[in-house]
Design a protein around this motif. Structure first.
Motif, PDB file in Angstrom:
ATOM      1  N   CYS A   3      -8.617  10.319  -0.261  1.00 53.96           N
ATOM      2  CA  CYS A   3      -9.551   9.024   0.073  1.00 53.96           C
ATOM      3  C   CYS A   3     -10.240   8.610   1.636  1.00 53.96           C
ATOM      4  O   CYS A   3      -9.714   8.177   1.776  1.00 53.96           O
ATOM      5  N   VAL A   4     -10.743   9.178   2.155  1.00 58.03           N
ATOM      6  CA  VAL A   4     -11.758   9.020   3.481  1.00 58.03           C
ATOM      7  C   VAL A   4     -13.072   7.855   3.297  1.00 58.03           C
ATOM      8  O   VAL A   4     -13.885   8.569   2.054  1.00 58.03           O
ATOM      9  N   ASP A  16     -15.404  13.505  -5.303  1.00 62.46           N
ATOM     10  CA  ASP A  16     -17.504  13.303  -5.214  1.00 62.46           C
ATOM     11  C   ASP A  16     -17.498  12.407  -3.591  1.00 62.46           C
ATOM     12  O   ASP A  16     -16.283  12.076  -3.099  1.00 62.46           O
ATOM     13  N   VAL A  17     -18.245  13.138  -2.884  1.00 60.07           N
ATOM     14  CA  VAL A  17     -18.437  12.501  -1.601  1.00 60.07           C
ATOM     15  C   VAL A  17     -20.226  11.804  -1.178  1.00 60.07           C
ATOM     16  O   VAL A  17     -20.920  12.361  -2.387  1.00 60.07           O
ATOM     17  N   ALA A  27     -13.709  11.338  -1.982  1.00 56.57           N
ATOM     18  CA  ALA A  27     -12.545  11.133  -2.593  1.00 56.57           C
ATOM     19  C   ALA A  27     -12.096  11.697  -3.584  1.00 56.57           C
ATOM     20  O   ALA A  27     -13.007  12.407  -4.410  1.00 56.57           O
ATOM     21  N   SER A  28     -11.012  12.086  -3.903  1.00 57.82           N
ATOM     22  CA  SER A  28     -10.165  13.238  -5.310  1.00 57.82           C
ATOM     23  C   SER A  28     -10.587  12.383  -6.980  1.00 57.82           C
ATOM     24  O   SER A  28     -10.462  11.121  -6.363  1.00 57.82           O
ATOM     25  N   ARG A  29     -10.772  12.819  -8.037  1.00 60.80           N
ATOM     26  CA  ARG A  29     -11.109  12.110  -8.799  1.00 60.80           C
ATOM     27  C   ARG A  29      -9.228  11.945  -9.159  1.00 60.80           C
ATOM     28  O   ARG A  29      -9.471  11.376 -10.092  1.00 60.80           O
ATOM     29  N   ASN A  61     -10.160  15.702   2.150  1.00 62.65           N
ATOM     30  CA  ASN A  61     -11.309  14.936   2.045  1.00 62.65           C
ATOM     31  C   ASN A  61     -11.361  14.704   3.900  1.00 62.65           C
ATOM     32  O   ASN A  61     -12.872  15.256   3.892  1.00 62.65           O
ATOM     33  N   ARG A  62     -11.132  13.830   4.343  1.00 60.53           N
ATOM     34  CA  ARG A  62     -10.937  14.118   5.605  1.00 60.53           C
ATOM     35  C   ARG A  62     -11.612  15.302   6.543  1.00 60.53           C
ATOM     36  O   ARG A  62     -12.373  15.237   7.211  1.00 60.53           O
TER      37      ARG A  62
END
Length: 159
Positions: free
Chosen positions: A58-59, A120-121, A135-137, A146-147
């Motif tokens: 997640c970022v 989810d962004v 973030a990845s679920r 994600n980054r």
């Protein structure tokens, strides 16, 4: 109909044509397990996007720790113009669905190419910048996907 549903329907039709109906259910279960369920903490809460979990997948531009921190996106014109541009950029990306939109907020779901994992962004478009969270679920590590996604969108937004 979501891209995942379209793909799943195509898979069902292809499986029927090859006369292997016993494969259909296990494949559908696998695909639905990879997509996960949208977390219930998404959205803007007290003027903030949700914090990242402890995992590195997640970022968040509002995070203070180096593992999760990423710079916010710059505005491109007004907040409304930036939101419209972001929505257009997201619509042009493969395997992306904009699933929620409100003034100053966008949420999109990105699906991976092979296993259809869903990330989810979120974008919170303010008067000075665009805060982001990606973030990845499922899973723990994301190999910086994600980054890299946010940096790709940053580059596309500035073009």
């Amino acid at each position: 109909m979501s891209p995942a549903s379209v793909w799943q329907n195509a898979l069902i039709r292809a499986t029927r044509r090859t006369y292997k109906p016993a494969l259909t259910l296990p494949l559908l279960v696998l695909l639905s397990a990879c997509s996960g369920t949208a977390p219930d903490n998404l959205g803007i809460h007290d003027g903030q996007l949700s914090a990242c979990p402890d995992s590195p997948n997640c970022v968040n531009s509002q995070a203070s720790d180096a593992r999760h921190a990423i710079e916010p996106l710059p505005l491109q014109g007004t907040a409304e113009e930036t939101q419209a541009r972001l929505k257009a950029l997201l619509s042009a990306e493969p395997r992306v669905s904009v699933v929620e939109e409100a003034p100053g907020y966008l949420r999109a779901e990105f699906s991976s190419k092979l296993m259809r994992f869903v990330d989810d962004v979120e974008f919170m478009i303010g008067a000075a910048e665009v805060d982001v969270r990606s973030a990845s679920r499922l899973g723990y590590a994301d190999f910086d996907v994600n980054r890299e996604r946010i940096e790709h969108l940053r580059q596309r937004l500035s073009e």
